[in-house]
Write a protein that holds these residues in place. Sequence first.
Motif, PDB file in Angstrom:
ATOM      1  N   SER A   1       0.809  -1.218   0.000  1.00  0.00           N
ATOM      2  CA  SER A   1       0.000   0.000   0.000  1.00  0.00           C
ATOM      3  C   SER A   1       0.847   1.276   0.000  1.00  0.00           C
ATOM      4  CB  SER A   1      -0.969  -0.006   1.182  1.00  0.00           C
ATOM      5  OG  SER A   1      -0.274  -0.160   2.388  1.00  0.00           O
ATOM      6  N   MET A   2       2.159   1.139   0.085  1.00  0.00           N
ATOM      7  CA  MET A   2       2.997   2.346   0.040  1.00  0.00           C
ATOM      8  C   MET A   2       3.043   2.906  -1.377  1.00  0.00           C
ATOM      9  SD  MET A   2       6.301   2.091   2.562  1.00  0.00           S
ATOM     10  CE  MET A   2       7.247   3.421   1.836  1.00  0.00           C
ATOM     11  N   ASN A   3       2.955   4.209  -1.492  1.00  0.00           N
ATOM     12  CA  ASN A   3       2.981   4.861  -2.806  1.00  0.00           C
ATOM     13  C   ASN A   3       4.387   5.308  -3.183  1.00  0.00           C
ATOM     14  OD1 ASN A   3      -0.028   5.025  -3.465  1.00  0.00           O
ATOM     15  ND2 ASN A   3       0.106   5.735  -1.364  1.00  0.00           N
ATOM     16  N   ASN A   4       5.136   5.820  -2.192  1.00  0.00           N
ATOM     17  CA  ASN A   4       6.544   6.087  -2.428  1.00  0.00           C
ATOM     18  C   ASN A   4       7.210   4.716  -2.454  1.00  0.00           C
ATOM     19  OD1 ASN A   4       6.816   9.181  -2.110  1.00  0.00           O
ATOM     20  ND2 ASN A   4       5.488   8.536  -0.428  1.00  0.00           N
TER      21      ASN A   4
ATOM     22  N   ASP B   1       9.434  -1.771  11.703  1.00  0.00           N
ATOM     23  CA  ASP B   1       9.641  -0.378  12.100  1.00  0.00           C
ATOM     24  C   ASP B   1       9.205   0.543  10.955  1.00  0.00           C
ATOM     25  OD1 ASP B   1      11.450  -0.567  14.721  1.00  0.00           O
ATOM     26  OD2 ASP B   1      12.111  -2.132  13.336  1.00  0.00           O
ATOM     27  N   HIS B   2       8.802   1.783  11.301  1.00  0.00           N
ATOM     28  CA  HIS B   2       8.371   2.766  10.287  1.00  0.00           C
ATOM     29  C   HIS B   2       9.381   2.780   9.130  1.00  0.00           C
ATOM     30  CE1 HIS B   2       7.337   6.641   8.433  1.00  0.00           C
ATOM     31  NE2 HIS B   2       6.185   6.591   9.091  1.00  0.00           N
ATOM     32  N   PRO B   3       8.895   2.840   7.872  1.00  0.00           N
ATOM     33  CA  PRO B   3       9.830   2.847   6.731  1.00  0.00           C
ATOM     34  C   PRO B   3      10.840   3.989   6.802  1.00  0.00           C
ATOM     35  CG  PRO B   3       7.571   3.474   6.059  1.00  0.00           C
ATOM     36  CD  PRO B   3       7.489   2.948   7.445  1.00  0.00           C
TER      37      PRO B   3
HETATM   38  C1  HEC Z   1       8.564  12.876   8.336  1.00  0.00           C
HETATM   39  C2  HEC Z   1       7.250  12.484   7.878  1.00  0.00           C
HETATM   40  C3  HEC Z   1       6.559  11.364   8.593  1.00  0.00           C
HETATM   41  C4  HEC Z   1       6.301  11.240   9.930  1.00  0.00           C
HETATM   42  C5  HEC Z   1       6.657  12.224  11.034  1.00  0.00           C
HETATM   43  C6  HEC Z   1       5.558  10.013  10.093  1.00  0.00           C
HETATM   44  N1  HEC Z   1       5.396   9.399   8.890  1.00  0.00           N
HETATM   45 FE1  HEC Z   1       4.518   7.610   8.547  1.00  0.00          FE
HETATM   46  N2  HEC Z   1       5.083   7.683   6.616  1.00  0.00           N
HETATM   47  C7  HEC Z   1       5.598   8.797   5.982  1.00  0.00           C
HETATM   48  C8  HEC Z   1       5.704   8.529   4.558  1.00  0.00           C
HETATM   49  C9  HEC Z   1       6.204   9.502   3.502  1.00  0.00           C
HETATM   50  C10 HEC Z   1       5.247   7.205   4.377  1.00  0.00           C
HETATM   51  C11 HEC Z   1       5.108   6.457   3.049  1.00  0.00           C
HETATM   52  C12 HEC Z   1       3.687   6.578   2.597  1.00  0.00           C
HETATM   53  C13 HEC Z   1       3.461   6.048   1.189  1.00  0.00           C
HETATM   54  O1  HEC Z   1       4.387   6.134   0.383  1.00  0.00           O
HETATM   55  O2  HEC Z   1       2.342   5.583   0.902  1.00  0.00           O
HETATM   56  C14 HEC Z   1       4.882   6.705   5.687  1.00  0.00           C
HETATM   57  C15 HEC Z   1       4.371   5.428   5.918  1.00  0.00           C
HETATM   58  C16 HEC Z   1       3.721   5.055   7.086  1.00  0.00           C
HETATM   59  C17 HEC Z   1       2.996   3.825   7.275  1.00  0.00           C
HETATM   60  C18 HEC Z   1       2.929   2.686   6.267  1.00  0.00           C
HETATM   61  C19 HEC Z   1       1.869   2.927   5.229  1.00  0.00           C
HETATM   62  C20 HEC Z   1       1.753   1.795   4.216  1.00  0.00           C
HETATM   63  O3  HEC Z   1       1.079   2.059   3.210  1.00  0.00           O
HETATM   64  O4  HEC Z   1       2.311   0.719   4.403  1.00  0.00           O
HETATM   65  C21 HEC Z   1       2.420   3.890   8.511  1.00  0.00           C
HETATM   66  C22 HEC Z   1       1.500   2.853   9.125  1.00  0.00           C
HETATM   67  C23 HEC Z   1       2.833   5.132   9.110  1.00  0.00           C
HETATM   68  N3  HEC Z   1       3.619   5.823   8.219  1.00  0.00           N
HETATM   69  C24 HEC Z   1       2.480   5.562  10.368  1.00  0.00           C
HETATM   70  C25 HEC Z   1       3.060   6.645  11.031  1.00  0.00           C
HETATM   71  C26 HEC Z   1       2.899   6.921  12.440  1.00  0.00           C
HETATM   72  C27 HEC Z   1       2.041   6.130  13.409  1.00  0.00           C
HETATM   73  C28 HEC Z   1       3.648   8.025  12.706  1.00  0.00           C
HETATM   74  C29 HEC Z   1       3.916   8.687  14.035  1.00  0.00           C
HETATM   75  C30 HEC Z   1       4.577   7.829  15.023  1.00  0.00           C
HETATM   76  C31 HEC Z   1       4.275   8.443  11.457  1.00  0.00           C
HETATM   77  N4  HEC Z   1       3.885   7.569  10.465  1.00  0.00           N
HETATM   78  C32 HEC Z   1       5.076   9.545  11.308  1.00  0.00           C
HETATM   79  C33 HEC Z   1       6.001   9.970   6.589  1.00  0.00           C
HETATM   80  C34 HEC Z   1       5.978  10.200   7.946  1.00  0.00           C
END
Ligand code: HEC
Length: 232
Positions: A84-87, A148-150
Amino acid sequence: MRSEVKIGLALTALLVAVTAAGAASIKNTKHDLSSGSTGATFKATNTDQICVFCHTPHNAQQDIPLWNRGNPTASTFTLYSSSSMNNVPVKQGFTADSISLFCMSCHDGATGLGGAVHNDPNGAAIAMVGGNDLITGEANLGTDLSNDHPVNFEVTPAGIAADGNLGALDTGTNPPTMKTGDVTNGLPLFKSARGATTLECGSCHKVHDNTDAPFLRTTMAGSKLCLGCHKK
Ligand code: HEC
Ligand code: HEC
Ligand code: HEC
Ligand code: HEC
């Protein structure tokens, strides 16, 4: 009389606490591994320097940011990825210049904390109290970061548009940032072999400043940090 003295002391303690919290510094945080650090869970026996664990003014291992540590092998890490990630994420391995890999030179739980390459002026290898040279527990993220967060992926205008719920990219600032209307300051993106706007550990964390613990760019109260990039 006694209670007035006590109130006076309490006020002084409060003022000291407020001053300490206001001054953004690495000093006496968990990232201050110097022998005199009051905040560290791991610290050195034989150096009171703070920066030396990560930086050196000369002969650095990696030019940017004058890195004084040997990093673990970039390709051994597994990163988050999902359909589901777009980037575009890259599951297998960091790029060698990823600032996140630099964090992993301690947070992999396998690379020695005292392993700074140059420890001038005394030159002796840094020794840690109790021989505790490896991170254990929650802060040991290991090499499998698929839960862990990407990180270490490029955030692009196309990815943001396709997602529809992400903040805007600003490449006019140094460093470039992304932000939603929920935060005043944009969250920084870094340069790596994956692109000039790569999301890394440092997009959420501020390594030198524990004002918003644990070393965060902004507070997690009301999930502000998350809402700084995600419109949810
Ligand atoms: C600096 C910017 C930033 C912050 C702060 C951030 N994110 Fe993200 N996050 C992103 C980006 C960009 C993506 C990639 C989304 C995509 O490409 O679809 C992502 C992806 C994700 C995904 C995966 C989505 C997928 O489609 O698999 C989740 C879940 C998520 N973030 C949750 C969180 C949570 C919870 C927090 C806070 C703890 C957080 N993010 C904070 C930028 C951020
Ligand atoms: C635990 C490791 C660590 C320690 C200790 C550390 N740094 Fe850093 N520093 C980093 C990392 C990682 C970066 C690059 C990524 C970032 O800025 O988030 C960096 C970047 C920098 C930068 C360039 C970017 C910026 O933020 O301005 C400067 C200057 C810097 N550090 C100075 C210092 C000084 C001075 C000390 C000691 C008082 C110190 N650092 C201690 C890890 C550390
Ligand atoms: C020189 C080694 C070193 C490097 C490099 C390093 N850290 Fe740490 N970090 C530590 C130690 C030691 C702790 C304390 C671990 C513990 O208490 O179990 C810690 C703790 C943390 C914590 C938790 C703080 C808390 O209050 O629990 C965060 C978040 C963190 N580091 C983020 C980072 C990020 C992000 C980077 C890269 C930008 C980084 N660290 C680089 C050594 C390092
Ligand atoms: C999307 C934002 C985001 C990114 C990217 C991110 N972190 Fe964190 N990190 C957090 C938040 C929020 C917390 C505190 C909440 C928690 O503990 O779950 C945290 C907690 C931590 C902790 C404390 C231990 C723990 O599990 O709570 C460590 C250590 C840490 N991060 C290191 C890193 C490192 C190293 C990277 C890069 C590989 C990284 N973080 C990337 C948001 C992020």
